[in-house]
Design an enzyme around this catalytic site. Structure first.
Site, PDB file in Angstrom:
ATOM      1  N   SER A 296       0.838  -1.209   0.000  1.00 64.01           N
ATOM      2  CA  SER A 296       0.000   0.000   0.000  1.00 64.01           C
ATOM      3  C   SER A 296       0.867   1.251   0.000  1.00 64.01           C
ATOM      4  CB  SER A 296      -0.908   0.024   1.230  1.00 64.01           C
ATOM      5  OG  SER A 296      -1.573   1.265   1.271  1.00 64.01           O
ATOM      6  N   LYS A 351      -4.325  -6.856   3.294  1.00 64.06           N
ATOM      7  CA  LYS A 351      -4.297  -5.708   2.361  1.00 64.06           C
ATOM      8  C   LYS A 351      -5.708  -5.391   1.867  1.00 64.06           C
ATOM      9  CE  LYS A 351      -3.282  -2.455  -0.413  1.00 64.06           C
ATOM     10  NZ  LYS A 351      -3.261  -2.459  -1.821  1.00 64.06           N
ATOM     11  N   HIS A 354      -7.382  -3.592   4.547  1.00 63.75           N
ATOM     12  CA  HIS A 354      -6.799  -2.237   4.533  1.00 63.75           C
ATOM     13  C   HIS A 354      -7.555  -1.370   3.526  1.00 63.75           C
ATOM     14  CE1 HIS A 354      -4.296   0.694   2.429  1.00 63.75           C
ATOM     15  NE2 HIS A 354      -3.622   0.882   3.551  1.00 63.75           N
ATOM     16  N   ASN A 355      -7.748  -1.912   2.328  1.00 61.04           N
ATOM     17  CA  ASN A 355      -8.431  -1.139   1.289  1.00 61.04           C
ATOM     18  C   ASN A 355      -9.892  -0.885   1.656  1.00 61.04           C
ATOM     19  OD1 ASN A 355      -5.999  -1.451   0.026  1.00 61.04           O
ATOM     20  ND2 ASN A 355      -6.863  -1.902  -1.972  1.00 61.04           N
ATOM     21  N   GLU A 358      -9.928   1.811   4.021  1.00 62.56           N
ATOM     22  CA  GLU A 358      -9.619   3.007   3.220  1.00 62.56           C
ATOM     23  C   GLU A 358     -10.892   3.544   2.521  1.00 62.56           C
ATOM     24  OE1 GLU A 358      -6.186   2.463   0.521  1.00 62.56           O
ATOM     25  OE2 GLU A 358      -7.520   3.172  -1.056  1.00 62.56           O
TER      26      GLU A 358
HETATM   27  P1  NDP Z   1      -0.335  -0.276 -14.211  1.00 63.95           P
HETATM   28  O1  NDP Z   1      -1.546  -0.455 -15.049  1.00 63.95           O
HETATM   29  O2  NDP Z   1       0.330   1.032 -14.190  1.00 63.95           O
HETATM   30  O3  NDP Z   1       0.744  -1.372 -14.603  1.00 63.95           O
HETATM   31  C1  NDP Z   1       0.378  -2.699 -14.806  1.00 63.95           C
HETATM   32  C2  NDP Z   1       1.604  -3.503 -15.149  1.00 63.95           C
HETATM   33  O4  NDP Z   1       1.182  -4.843 -15.401  1.00 63.95           O
HETATM   34  C3  NDP Z   1       2.297  -3.019 -16.414  1.00 63.95           C
HETATM   35  O5  NDP Z   1       3.686  -3.176 -16.305  1.00 63.95           O
HETATM   36  C4  NDP Z   1       1.725  -3.960 -17.465  1.00 63.95           C
HETATM   37  O6  NDP Z   1       2.554  -4.135 -18.581  1.00 63.95           O
HETATM   38  C5  NDP Z   1       1.677  -5.250 -16.684  1.00 63.95           C
HETATM   39  N1  NDP Z   1       0.768  -6.185 -17.301  1.00 63.95           N
HETATM   40  C6  NDP Z   1      -0.529  -6.016 -17.608  1.00 63.95           C
HETATM   41  N2  NDP Z   1      -1.017  -7.117 -18.182  1.00 63.95           N
HETATM   42  C7  NDP Z   1       0.001  -8.010 -18.240  1.00 63.95           C
HETATM   43  C8  NDP Z   1       0.141  -9.332 -18.728  1.00 63.95           C
HETATM   44  N3  NDP Z   1      -0.905  -9.962 -19.246  1.00 63.95           N
HETATM   45  N4  NDP Z   1       1.344  -9.934 -18.631  1.00 63.95           N
HETATM   46  C9  NDP Z   1       2.405  -9.308 -18.088  1.00 63.95           C
HETATM   47  N5  NDP Z   1       2.342  -8.043 -17.600  1.00 63.95           N
HETATM   48  C10 NDP Z   1       1.154  -7.416 -17.684  1.00 63.95           C
HETATM   49  O7  NDP Z   1      -0.784  -0.728 -12.735  1.00 63.95           O
HETATM   50  P2  NDP Z   1      -0.147  -0.408 -11.320  1.00 63.95           P
HETATM   51  O8  NDP Z   1       1.328  -0.281 -11.411  1.00 63.95           O
HETATM   52  O9  NDP Z   1      -0.936   0.672 -10.681  1.00 63.95           O
HETATM   53  O10 NDP Z   1      -0.528  -1.741 -10.530  1.00 63.95           O
HETATM   54  C11 NDP Z   1       0.206  -2.951 -10.631  1.00 63.95           C
HETATM   55  C12 NDP Z   1      -0.316  -3.900  -9.565  1.00 63.95           C
HETATM   56  O11 NDP Z   1      -0.165  -3.292  -8.282  1.00 63.95           O
HETATM   57  C13 NDP Z   1      -1.813  -4.210  -9.701  1.00 63.95           C
HETATM   58  O12 NDP Z   1      -2.035  -5.511  -9.276  1.00 63.95           O
HETATM   59  C14 NDP Z   1      -2.450  -3.228  -8.726  1.00 63.95           C
HETATM   60  O13 NDP Z   1      -3.683  -3.667  -8.273  1.00 63.95           O
HETATM   61  C15 NDP Z   1      -1.408  -3.214  -7.616  1.00 63.95           C
HETATM   62  N6  NDP Z   1      -1.388  -2.030  -6.755  1.00 63.95           N
HETATM   63  C16 NDP Z   1      -1.576  -0.782  -7.277  1.00 63.95           C
HETATM   64  C17 NDP Z   1      -1.545   0.322  -6.434  1.00 63.95           C
HETATM   65  C18 NDP Z   1      -1.722   1.696  -6.964  1.00 63.95           C
HETATM   66  O14 NDP Z   1      -1.855   2.615  -6.135  1.00 63.95           O
HETATM   67  N7  NDP Z   1      -1.696   1.914  -8.268  1.00 63.95           N
HETATM   68  C19 NDP Z   1      -1.299   0.170  -4.987  1.00 63.95           C
HETATM   69  C20 NDP Z   1      -1.042  -1.181  -4.580  1.00 63.95           C
HETATM   70  C21 NDP Z   1      -1.097  -2.232  -5.442  1.00 63.95           C
HETATM   71  P3  NDP Z   1       2.364  -3.165 -19.874  1.00 63.95           P
HETATM   72  O15 NDP Z   1       2.908  -1.842 -19.457  1.00 63.95           O
HETATM   73  O16 NDP Z   1       3.167  -3.859 -20.882  1.00 63.95           O
HETATM   74  O17 NDP Z   1       0.896  -3.114 -20.169  1.00 63.95           O
END
Ligand code: NDP
Length: 627
Positions: A296, A351, A354-355, A358
């Site tokens: 988080s 987690k 937590h959400n 939130e």
């Molecule tokens: P983004 O959408 O910014 O990034 C997603 C990532 O996953 C990208 O690198 C993307 O690659 C990759 N991806 C998507 N589909 C696939 C696939 N089929 N195979 C391999 N890679 C894939 O999301 P976030 O960074 O925000 O979130 C990432 C994770 O973290 C999620 O599970 C989210 O729920 C979790 N999270 C997010 C938070 C937030 O505040 N944003 C907080 C805590 C957890 P590409 O760029 O090539 O599409």
């Protein structure tokens, strides 16, 4: 340590002798020039401009192979500069030493190398033979490829970087992954970064990310899973920060063939806790560890220090715990806001709650905002001042702080908040928390009310009935201190429900969770960090239900009238305040002498003979009445 042979290969003139010597110097190992192993006959042929045949090269290649083995028997690793143009030559070179050879391929085009050869003096090889070398060249598929147009220092730096195994792998360079990578790197962790390749849209994502951020200069970028896995020190530690759900399963299936028993995958995405348990069990059958880590803090938390909630087998956590604690936020005593939560998917469960907390915390602030704005007719700067003032004391929280800031953001002459559509999204964790609460039979009415408030916001425009707002001109508003007390008590109710949900899950799934430690992990880095969370560390050491704590009991008694007044007043103004209402209702239900459940139970017995228990009957006997 196992000896290695680094064979720097490429056509004549690609720079393999220079680079090979520099590399040997840096690695402090012996250097050999393959050209020096040619028999005289070969040298004379080449000097006369006659290309060598495979037969000519056979004994030469065997001699090089022999030299490498001799060096190994003396305990020496070597760098060899050798053209090794064909796959069949390379097979001869690695005979009986296959596992020890690292190929470094200096790659350039015929024009660049031709020019270099023209300027080269004192070498037996005439530039006219270059074309024949290109004709037989078969590029290696498993070498470290180096572009020879780079300057020599960059070439050496790149080779050394690729030769050194990384401490840690990170997959997924989206919003969170990018920031986590920078955080790991700032803390001295040598990373291998991987992002999937999608032609036309996702190309060289990792390399571009490394080029963009100064702190990632020690990291290596990949879009080929095999090379990514090979670049990691074993047991491999690979952190996934990718889309949760099916995408995570698919990716794990693609990754596993490149892993070995003992490697650890950490899933930092918002995965469903049941999926985490299933993945732990599935990967256990391949000898691979799996840690589900709730993370988080959003983008900023990921960069500066998130709150991390890992779970899985304790022996797996031992392998990765030091890396996770390194990047985590620190609590006020300097301890990491990362702690081993428990087995199975307990980290992702925590987690998820937590959400959920939130969701309700956000909704409670939004409801107070609505009252201040629409009942008290305050303008955003006044509201911001109220929130900022509250944020100095016991009500202080990250969410209150950011709301104080965001309400006064302007776009042109407008408050930005007034331009934002009254429609809230969600990514599913509030939904899961509500489902989990239902499945476990644990009331989480604040989480549910906040989740449903978001859903209502999305269907509002489809509402067919348009009711007139009641006339509100003569309704008195309540004072700020009362609103503050109401909000404070509703927050207590929200945290009580959240921790009771965790407690019920812990008992049901036999997780043996430490609630006080969970509160501590939530005191920094995460979205629900607050002064109240700090207080809960000691409360939860003594009581599992925070409504049994003396101080909380006295606050509840003192502030309940304020909560009631706030709810009544807000309702008179036709304001939607589902989470304050849920908090008040929870207190009415828990503290009232008489509830509604006796009527429900009688109805159930009337139509379905579901039986009931009787007041004062300690035996717990079930009765049925022919109504
Ligand atoms: P983004 O959408 O910014 O990034 C997603 C990532 O996953 C990208 O690198 C993307 O690659 C990759 N991806 C998507 N589909 C696939 C696939 N089929 N195979 C391999 N890679 C894939 O999301 P976030 O960074 O925000 O979130 C990432 C994770 O973290 C999620 O599970 C989210 O729920 C979790 N999270 C997010 C938070 C937030 O505040 N944003 C907080 C805590 C957890 P590409 O760029 O090539 O599409």
């Amino acid at each position: 340590m196992k000896n290695k042979a680094y064979i720097v290969m490429g056509v004549s003139g690609c720079g393999k002798t220079t680079i090979g010597k520099m590399l040997a110097e840096i690695l402090k190992i012996d250097f050999f020039d393959g050209d020096a192993f040619h028999p005289l006959m070969n040298i004379e042929k080449m000097a006369a401009g006659i290309p060598l045949t495979d037969e000519d090269r056979y004994s030469w290649l065997l001699d090089i192979n022999k030299q490498i083995k001799e060096s190994f028997t003396k305990g020496r690793s070597v760098v060899f500069a050798c053209s090794a143009l064909k796959e069949s030559y390379r097979r001869i070179l690695v005979q009986q030493i296959e596992d020890t050879v690292v190929w470094i391929y200096l790659k350039g085009d015929v024009d660049t190398i031709g020019l270099r050869l023209k300027n080269r003096e004192g070498h037996f090889m005439p530039s006219t033979l270059l074309q024949s070398q290109f004709e037989i060249l078969e590029e290696p598929s498993t070498a470290i490829d180096i572009d020879i147009t780079l300057d020599t220092n960059t070439i050496i730096h790149t080779i050394v970087k690729r030769l050194t195994k990384s401490d840690f792998g990170l997959v997924g360079l989206g919003v969170m992954g990018k920031s986590l990578a920078r955080n790991f790197s700032r803390n001295g962790v040598i990373l291998s970064l991987y992002n999937r390749f999608v032609a036309g849209s996702e190309e060289q994502v990792a390399e571009k990310c490394i080029a963009e951020y100064e702190e990632l200069q020690t990291a290596k970028g990949f879009e080929d899973l095999k090379f990514f896995a090979e670049s990691l020190a074993t047991p491999r530690k690979i952190f996934l920060m990718i889309k949760a759900g099916e995408e995570t399963d698919t990716f794990i299936n693609e990754l596993v063939p490149y892993l070995n028993a003992g490697d650890v995958i950490i899933d930092g995405g918002n995965s469903y806790y049941g999926d985490t348990k299933r993945r732990i069990e599935f990967l256990k059958s391949c000898g691979i560890h799996f840690i589900g880590a709730g993370v988080s803090g959003g983008e900023e938390g990921a960069l500066k220090g998130p709150s991390i909630m890992p779970s899985g087998a304790p022996e797996a956590y031992k392998l990765v715990g030091e890396y996770l604690t390194l990047i985590a936020a620190k609590d006020k005593h300097g301890d990491a806001c990362c702690s081993y939560i428990g087995k199975d998917g307990s980290g992702h469960f925590v987690k998820m709650v937590h959400n959920g907390i939130e969701y309700a915390e956000m909704q409670l602030i939004a409801e107070v905002y609505a009252y201040l704005r629409y009942a008290m007719k305050m303008q955003p700067p006044q509201i911001s001042a109220v929130f900022s003032e509250w944020n100095k004391g016991e009500l202080s929280s990250y969410l209150l702080g950011i709301t104080a800031a965001l309400v006064v953001k302007k776009e042109g002459n407008d408050w930005l908040i007034d331009l934002i559509l009254d429609k809230a999204g969600n990514k599913g964790t509030g939904n899961w928390a509500t489902i989990a609460a239902s499945e476990l039979g644990q009331p989480a009415t604040l989480i549910t009310s906040a989740l449903f408030a978001r859903y209502v916001s999305t269907v509002k425009e489809k509402m067919l009935i348009h009711l007139e707002q009641s006339s509100v001109k003569d309704i008195p508003v309540i004072v700020l201190d009362e609103i503050k007390s109401a909000y404070q008590l509703a927050r207590i109710a929200n945290h009580q429900q959240g921790f009771m949900l965790i407690h019920t899950a812990s008992d049901t799934f036999k997780w043996n969770l430490n609630y006080s430690e969970i509160a501590r992990v939530w005191t920094n880095g995460c979205i629900i960090r607050s002064v109240f969370m700090e207080e809960l560390i000691s409360v939860l050491k003594k009581k599992q239900n925070i409504f049994e704590d003396e101080k909380i009991v006295s606050i509840t008694k003192a502030y309940k009238p304020a909560l009631k007044n706030f709810v009544i007043s807000a309702l008179q103004y036709d304001l939607s305040i589902p989470s304050h209402l849920a908090a008040l209702d929870q207190l009415n239900t828990l503290t009232g002498n008489y509830a509604t459940a006796n009527i429900i139970q009688a109805q159930r017995d009337y139509f379905g003979a579901h039986t009931y228990q009787k007041v004062g009957d300690a035996s717990g006997k079930f009765y049925h009445t022919e109504w």
